[in-house]
Design an enzyme around this catalytic site. Structure first.
Site, PDB file in Angstrom:
ATOM      1  CG  ASP A 188      -1.907   1.078   1.282  1.00  0.00           C
ATOM      2  OD1 ASP A 188      -2.804   1.038   0.431  1.00  0.00           O
ATOM      3  OD2 ASP A 188      -1.834   1.977   2.154  1.00  0.00           O
ATOM      4  CD  GLU A 249      -2.100   2.291  -3.728  1.00  0.00           C
ATOM      5  OE1 GLU A 249      -3.102   2.947  -3.964  1.00  0.00           O
ATOM      6  OE2 GLU A 249      -1.484   2.398  -2.657  1.00  0.00           O
TER       7      GLU A 249
HETATM    8  C1  NOJ Z   1      -4.461   2.957  -0.976  1.00  0.00           C
HETATM    9  C2  NOJ Z   1      -5.613   2.059  -0.651  1.00  0.00           C
HETATM   10  O1  NOJ Z   1      -5.939   1.312  -1.802  1.00  0.00           O
HETATM   11  C3  NOJ Z   1      -6.732   2.939  -0.180  1.00  0.00           C
HETATM   12  O2  NOJ Z   1      -7.934   2.228  -0.064  1.00  0.00           O
HETATM   13  C4  NOJ Z   1      -6.319   3.576   1.113  1.00  0.00           C
HETATM   14  O3  NOJ Z   1      -7.311   4.505   1.507  1.00  0.00           O
HETATM   15  C5  NOJ Z   1      -4.982   4.319   0.968  1.00  0.00           C
HETATM   16  N1  NOJ Z   1      -4.004   3.573   0.245  1.00  0.00           N
HETATM   17  C6  NOJ Z   1      -4.403   4.628   2.320  1.00  0.00           C
HETATM   18  O4  NOJ Z   1      -3.944   3.453   2.935  1.00  0.00           O
END
Ligand code: NOJ
Length: 497
Positions: A188, A249
């Site tokens: 993440d 991500e």
């Molecule tokens: C990316 C995640 O996919 C999202 O759902 C989240 O709110 C943010 N990162 C913060 O962790």
């Protein structure tokens, strides 16, 4: 079949949003036992792996992306024993398991934050001008007058990655889940964690900074130092057998910047969000595919493809209807690399646009008026009252009875059966997920590609039926076909020469 270290290169990975997927104990929130119960469904669908969005102990200020204990399961989702049973059963069905790792921030309920261990977070006497991704300032003041940084919600304080204790903790967390048998991690905010020395102001005020700066770097994302962390993590992943992987991500400004995250020293792959953002148009798709393939060459690993996830409006709605969504899906599933599906897209679920404001739970809605709840509505399993749920945490539209897994199960024309057929063919023709890609001449608004010798994929994004001179047996089509060689609008066809 488990054991092929490169499995992730062309895998079809199914994202489970545990809260919304399936509810075994009937409390209105999905759980790990619910996922375990549906492994038969996932196996019949034909996915190679599941990625579980966070199920860790969490007050759920951001749907679980606010973790209070990185080594436990929140009681609302079950227990560690449920997790172990899920992994064992998934592996028995040749389905791998990827878990979400959230290293940029913890929950404000994490014992470190609760105990006031300030050196593990980012505290300052005065805030700078950084803004939260969810809107508003990225700083919150505490009782003694000092401020802490949170790039997301105030309940998600950013961890201090300059502190060796933070680094050691996350190495331990990786090992904890690897020891439990996970096959990989989705990282993440993989471009976060390290902040520019001295936390300099961005110096720009109007509108969300991270979006506004476009090609430039903001001092809190994509800093060189983040790569050091991945270089520490990779040997840990490699020390376990069976091809343990990590997917980033990372929202960065260019393919060249993204490429720096991937490779034998760092992470295995990164989400290719440009494909998700492309318009439903042959030209836009072609541009993104060409760019993505170049990027893949740059890093020596195939790219990933994704059309929907828990953060963006579902692609049925984004692309303007089910026919287009089905066509886009068949395009995606015929591209070289791995494909990430989001739970419910195989049922053709649209975005729910009319959730009452008072039921919305996304912190981004509360701070910025934008809500991701509409793609997080629980999945309809049956067509009976409740659609397989008792008092679900978000209401399920009654008309989804027609879209339920049960309603689609035996209908040969259903979206569920389209996905099943596509994944079956993808297994039978490995060239669909691997191999080479060659562009074929095609009329305007039509995209035609040849995948390895003989497999042809044609998509018509125009308003008129398109005549294409591409002989071959139809393997699969996203919608009804007309006479031979004529592809209706909003349709993708797979042909075998
Ligand atoms: C990316 C995640 O996919 C999202 O759902 C989240 O709110 C943010 N990162 C913060 O962790």
């Amino acid at each position: 079949m488990l054991g092929n270290d490169d499995w992730w290169r062309d895998a079809v990975v199914y994202q489970v949003y545990p809260r919304s997927f399936a509810d075994a104990d009937g409390d209105g929130t999905g759980d790990l036992a619910g996922v375990r119960d549906r492994l038969g469904y996932l196996s019949e669908l034909g996915v190679d792996a599941i990625w579980l969005s966070p199920f860790y102990t969490s007050p759920m200020a951001d749907g679980g992306y606010d973790v209070a204990d990185y080594r436990d399961v929140d009681p609302m989702f079950g227990s560690l024993a449920d997790f172990d049973a899920l992994v064992a059963d998934a592996h028995a069905r040749d389905i791998r398991v990827i878990v979400d790792l959230v290293p940029n921030h913890s929950s404000d309920r994490h014992p470190w934050f609760q105990a006031g261990l300030r050196e593990r977070y980012i505290f300052r006497d005065k805030p700078n001008d950084w803004e939260s991704i969810f809107g508003g300032p990225a700083w919150t003041q505490v009782e003694d007058g000092s401020w802490y940084l949170h790039l997301f919600a105030p309940e998600q304080p950013d961890l201090n990655w300059d502190n060796p204790e933070v680094r050691a903790e996350f190495r331990g967390i990786l090992r904890f889940w690897l020891d439990r048998g996970v096959d990989g991690f989705r990282i993440d905010v993989a471009h976060g964690m390290v902040k520019a020395e001295g936390l300099p102001d961005v110096g720009q005020k109007d509108g969300p900074q991270a979006e506004m700066l476009g090609d430039e770097q903001v001092p809190y994302f994509d800093q060189d130092g983040v790569h050091e962390i991945y270089r520490e993590w990779r040997p840990i992943l490699d020390s376990y057998p069976g091809g343990r992987m990590a997917v980033a991500e990372a929202w960065v400004s260019s393919p060249e910047r993204l490429a720096r995250y991937i490779g034998p020293q760092e992470l295995h792959q990164a989400f290719n969000f440009e494909f998700m953002m492309a318009d439903f148009h042959a030209k836009s798709f072609r541009a993104v595919i060409e760019k993505s393939l170049k990027e893949a060459e740059l890093v020596g690993a195939p790219t990933t493809w994704v059309l929907s996830n828990h953060d963006k409006p579902r692609h049925v709605t984004r692309h303007g209807g089910l026919a287009r969504a089905r066509a886009a899906t068949l395009l995606m599933l015929a591209l070289p690399g791995s494909a990430y599906l989001y739970n419910g897209e195989e049922l053709g679920l649209p975005e729910v646009l009319d959730l009452p404001d008072e039921l919305r739970q996304d912190p981004a809605f509360l701070r910025r008026g934008q809500s991701r709840d509409g793609c997080r509505v629980p999945l309809p399993w049956t067509s009976a009252d409740g659609l397989g749920w008792r008092d679900p945490w978000l209401p399920i539209p009654a008309e989804w009875a027609e879209l339920s897994a049960e309603a689609q199960q035996d209908d040969p024309g259903s979206t569920l059966n389209l996905y099943r057929a596509a994944l079956k063919l993808r297994k039978r023709h490995p060239a669909l997920g691997g191999g080479t890609l060659r562009w074929l001449d095609s009329p305007k608004d039509v995209l035609a590609i040849e995948r390895d010798p003989g497999l042809i994929v044609v998509l018509n994004t125009g308003e008129e039926p398109a005549r294409v001179d591409l002989p071959g047996e139809v393997l699969l089509s996203s919608g009804p076909l007309m006479e031979d060689g004529v592809i209706p609008p909003d349709t993708t066809v797979w042909l075998q020469r």
